[in-house]
Design a protein around this motif. Sequence first.
Motif, PDB file in Angstrom:
ATOM      1  N   CYS A  66       0.846  -1.190   0.000  1.00 57.78           N
ATOM      2  CA  CYS A  66       0.000   0.000   0.000  1.00 57.78           C
ATOM      3  C   CYS A  66       0.886   1.247   0.000  1.00 57.78           C
ATOM      4  O   CYS A  66       1.787   1.361   0.831  1.00 57.78           O
ATOM      5  N   CYS A 118      -0.075   3.285   3.726  1.00 58.84           N
ATOM      6  CA  CYS A 118       0.365   2.770   5.033  1.00 58.84           C
ATOM      7  C   CYS A 118       1.508   1.762   4.923  1.00 58.84           C
ATOM      8  O   CYS A 118       2.008   1.285   5.931  1.00 58.84           O
ATOM      9  N   SER A 178       1.481  -1.279   4.032  1.00 56.60           N
ATOM     10  CA  SER A 178       1.131  -2.655   4.361  1.00 56.60           C
ATOM     11  C   SER A 178       1.430  -3.541   3.154  1.00 56.60           C
ATOM     12  O   SER A 178       1.139  -3.165   2.025  1.00 56.60           O
ATOM     13  N   LYS A 231      -8.482  -5.528  -6.391  1.00 59.85           N
ATOM     14  CA  LYS A 231      -9.916  -5.435  -6.116  1.00 59.85           C
ATOM     15  C   LYS A 231     -10.723  -5.528  -7.403  1.00 59.85           C
ATOM     16  O   LYS A 231     -11.701  -6.269  -7.481  1.00 59.85           O
ATOM     17  N   ALA A 278      -6.535  -2.561  -3.401  1.00 64.31           N
ATOM     18  CA  ALA A 278      -7.083  -2.073  -2.137  1.00 64.31           C
ATOM     19  C   ALA A 278      -6.253  -2.606  -0.982  1.00 64.31           C
ATOM     20  O   ALA A 278      -5.683  -3.690  -1.055  1.00 64.31           O
ATOM     21  N   CYS A 279      -6.220  -1.827   0.087  1.00 62.02           N
ATOM     22  CA  CYS A 279      -5.481  -2.219   1.287  1.00 62.02           C
ATOM     23  C   CYS A 279      -6.488  -2.654   2.349  1.00 62.02           C
ATOM     24  O   CYS A 279      -7.377  -1.874   2.715  1.00 62.02           O
ATOM     25  N   PRO A 280      -6.359  -3.863   2.881  1.00 62.65           N
ATOM     26  CA  PRO A 280      -7.302  -4.317   3.911  1.00 62.65           C
ATOM     27  C   PRO A 280      -7.067  -3.657   5.265  1.00 62.65           C
ATOM     28  O   PRO A 280      -7.949  -3.672   6.114  1.00 62.65           O
ATOM     29  N   GLU A 281      -5.908  -3.048   5.470  1.00 59.63           N
ATOM     30  CA  GLU A 281      -5.606  -2.457   6.769  1.00 59.63           C
ATOM     31  C   GLU A 281      -6.085  -1.009   6.897  1.00 59.63           C
ATOM     32  O   GLU A 281      -6.658  -0.649   7.913  1.00 59.63           O
ATOM     33  N   CYS A 282      -5.857  -0.193   5.845  1.00 67.24           N
ATOM     34  CA  CYS A 282      -6.249   1.215   5.949  1.00 67.24           C
ATOM     35  C   CYS A 282      -7.409   1.572   5.024  1.00 67.24           C
ATOM     36  O   CYS A 282      -7.968   2.663   5.126  1.00 67.24           O
ATOM     37  N   GLY A 283      -7.781   0.681   4.100  1.00 62.69           N
ATOM     38  CA  GLY A 283      -8.905   0.927   3.206  1.00 62.69           C
ATOM     39  C   GLY A 283      -8.560   1.768   1.985  1.00 62.69           C
ATOM     40  O   GLY A 283      -9.429   2.077   1.178  1.00 62.69           O
ATOM     41  N   HIS A 284      -7.295   2.111   1.812  1.00 62.57           N
ATOM     42  CA  HIS A 284      -6.875   2.930   0.671  1.00 62.57           C
ATOM     43  C   HIS A 284      -6.980   2.117  -0.619  1.00 62.57           C
ATOM     44  O   HIS A 284      -6.658   0.934  -0.647  1.00 62.57           O
ATOM     45  N   GLU A 285      -7.475   2.774  -1.698  1.00 60.49           N
ATOM     46  CA  GLU A 285      -7.537   2.141  -3.014  1.00 60.49           C
ATOM     47  C   GLU A 285      -6.675   2.948  -3.968  1.00 60.49           C
ATOM     48  O   GLU A 285      -6.646   4.175  -3.908  1.00 60.49           O
TER      49      GLU A 285
END
Length: 113
Positions: free
Chosen positions: A8, A11, A13, A19, A25-32
């Motif tokens: 990501c 963050c 990650s 997606k 998409a990042c599952p930790e911070c939700g950033h796409e």
Amino acid sequence: MSDEMKPCPQCESPYGYLKTENIYACPECGHEWDPNDIPDEDALVVIDSNGNTLQDGDSVIVIKDLPVKGAKGPVKAGTKVKNIRLVEGDHNISCKIDGFGAMGLKSEFVRKA
């Protein structure tokens, strides 16, 4: 779904997953994000005295009196400068000021209008 994961950019990650066709998409911070939209790292970033990012064509206001060599008086605080251009160097704003002509300003002495 692909098994490929990308880190990501927000963050950092390592679990960014595909997606949709081009969106991760990042599952930790939700950033796409789209990995093909790589930001231009060579782009010139100029920040004013308040921390706002300036761009070509912006208007700025001088925040303190600035002496000008060869002129009768200084550029007064509160002077509005329109349609600036960003340039490389110590004086990173190129502009025209009424009564003074073309000159360079340092971004630390202006704020975004």
